[in-house]
Design an enzyme around this catalytic site. Structure first.
Site, PDB file in Angstrom:
ATOM      1  N   ASP A 128      50.792  42.237  13.450  1.00  0.00           N
ATOM      2  CA  ASP A 128      51.110  43.626  13.101  1.00  0.00           C
ATOM      3  C   ASP A 128      51.924  43.682  11.801  1.00  0.00           C
ATOM      4  O   ASP A 128      52.047  44.733  11.184  1.00  0.00           O
ATOM      5  CB  ASP A 128      51.948  44.269  14.222  1.00  0.00           C
ATOM      6  CG  ASP A 128      51.177  45.378  14.940  1.00  0.00           C
ATOM      7  OD1 ASP A 128      50.156  45.836  14.401  1.00  0.00           O
ATOM      8  OD2 ASP A 128      51.612  45.760  16.040  1.00  0.00           O
ATOM      9  N   GLN A 137      52.124  47.209  21.701  1.00  0.00           N
ATOM     10  CA  GLN A 137      51.859  48.602  21.341  1.00  0.00           C
ATOM     11  C   GLN A 137      53.154  49.421  21.436  1.00  0.00           C
ATOM     12  O   GLN A 137      53.817  49.411  22.465  1.00  0.00           O
ATOM     13  CB  GLN A 137      50.773  49.178  22.270  1.00  0.00           C
ATOM     14  CG  GLN A 137      50.310  50.556  21.888  1.00  0.00           C
ATOM     15  CD  GLN A 137      49.598  50.609  20.520  1.00  0.00           C
ATOM     16  OE1 GLN A 137      48.754  49.779  20.219  1.00  0.00           O
ATOM     17  NE2 GLN A 137      49.968  51.567  19.689  1.00  0.00           N
ATOM     18  N   LYS A 147      41.449  48.488  20.057  1.00  0.00           N
ATOM     19  CA  LYS A 147      41.748  47.184  19.435  1.00  0.00           C
ATOM     20  C   LYS A 147      41.022  46.065  20.173  1.00  0.00           C
ATOM     21  O   LYS A 147      40.437  45.176  19.566  1.00  0.00           O
ATOM     22  CB  LYS A 147      43.266  46.950  19.420  1.00  0.00           C
ATOM     23  CG  LYS A 147      43.969  47.842  18.395  1.00  0.00           C
ATOM     24  CD  LYS A 147      45.474  47.899  18.549  1.00  0.00           C
ATOM     25  CE  LYS A 147      46.047  48.934  17.578  1.00  0.00           C
ATOM     26  NZ  LYS A 147      47.471  49.216  17.778  1.00  0.00           N
TER      27      LYS A 147
END
Ligand code: NAD
Length: 286
Positions: A120, A97, A53
């Site tokens: 997200d 994460q 990412k």
């Protein structure tokens, strides 16, 4: 017949060229889009995802901040970090994460992220917006799947889409997105009786389970479009999906590979959300 392969790497590349231009325009307007990625602990798979990412951000000229904490971090400490990032003007998107260590409640963490920085798309506000068809950040993986369907010009109207998996981050939002595109949607899960009877009806089949080769050729309607979200390891330790690719590609019209399918598109949609978050700051200044 062998299915056409929807190449997620190639598709991502074309999106990212465009996103690089969007970054330049934002920078010219005084805003460098920035993404903060938080990793708690040393889960090897998470380390790879986070690294990919951050690299993707760098590739398109976006600012990225990687914060790594040890597995013993408390929930209060993590919430403190998020609070700081929520008010940091150089950061437009915050990603934590998952999974998190046991002592930390992932829901408490996700809900602590400012909805404006929830790139997200996991915050209740984002989930509610998707549910109601309002503007908001869409979860990256199902959004990437939808872009893959768009890339082949697939019209979902009136089609039967079957989603296997009902998680909050893939299955459920995927079903809502397909519904928004006028598909008739079935959601299958671990308690579904006779999965095959349902998958055989699918014009579009999305597998998001985490069981390798769960979907075999005899479960797929000839000509179906098959999107494989699964990320599993085979006996040799090689990455593979939920779909028996070699068998199913003889039956489907289009299929996504693993690796090189949904994975790259997930990161691409993360970049898209972060760009949108930065753009909304610019728009609010005018
Ligand atoms: P999850 O474990 O949260 O959900 C799995 C779902 O599968 C559940 O809803 C469960 O009901 C269903 N299920 C379990 N066994 C089943 C069975 N026998 N038949 C039908 N349904 C069954 O997982 P998730 O987070 O939704 O992820 C699913 C898969 O997608 C995993 O392999 C994950 O690694 C992968 N994934 C990939 C990406 C990507 O970027 N490519 C992103 C997220 C998740």
């Amino acid at each position: 017949m062998s299915a056409h392969i929807i190449d997620g790497r190639q598709l991502s590349h074309s999106f990212r060229l465009d996103y690089g231009q969007r970054v330049k325009q934002l920078v010219e307007n005084g805003i460098t889009p920035g993404l903060a990625v938080i990793l708690v602990g040393d889960n090897p798979a998470s380390q790879v995802y986070v690294k990919n990412k951050v690299l993707a951000c760098k590739d398109i000229g976006m600012h990225s901040l990687m914060l790594q904490f040890d597995a013993g971090m408390t929930q209060a400490q993590l919430l403190g970090e998020i609070e700081r990032l929520n008010t940091d003007p150089s950061i437009h998107g915050i990603l934590v994460q998952l999974p998190l260590p046991k002592q930390i409640d992932p829901q408490a963490v996700i809900q602590a992220i400012s909805a404006q920085k929830d790139v997200d798309g996991f915050h209740l506000e984002s989930a509610g917006a998707l549910m109601c068809g309002a503007k908001g950040y869409w979860p990256c993986t199902p959004h990437g799947c939808l872009k893959m369907l768009d890339s082949i010009g697939y019209d979902l109207t009136g089609k039967h889409a079957v989603v296997v998996g009902r998680s909050n981050i893939v299955g459920k939002p995927m079903a809502l997105m397909l519904l928004q595109r006028n598909a008739t949607v079935s959601i299958c899960h671990s308690q579904t009786a006779n999965l095959k009877a349902l998958t055989l009806q699918a014009d579009v089949l999305v597998a998001a389970v985490g069981i390798r080769h769960l979907i075999t050729a005899d479960m797929v309607k000839p000509g179906a479009v098959v999107i494989d979200v699964g990320m599993n390891r085979d006996d040799q330790g090689k990455l593979c999906g939920d779909v028996d690719f070699e068998g199913v590609k003889q039956v489907a019209s289009f299929i996504t590979p693993v690796p090189g399918g949904v994975g790259p598109m997930t990161i691409t949609m993360l970049l898209a959300n972060t760009l949108d978050a930065a753009q909304s700051i610019l728009d609010s200044q005018h």
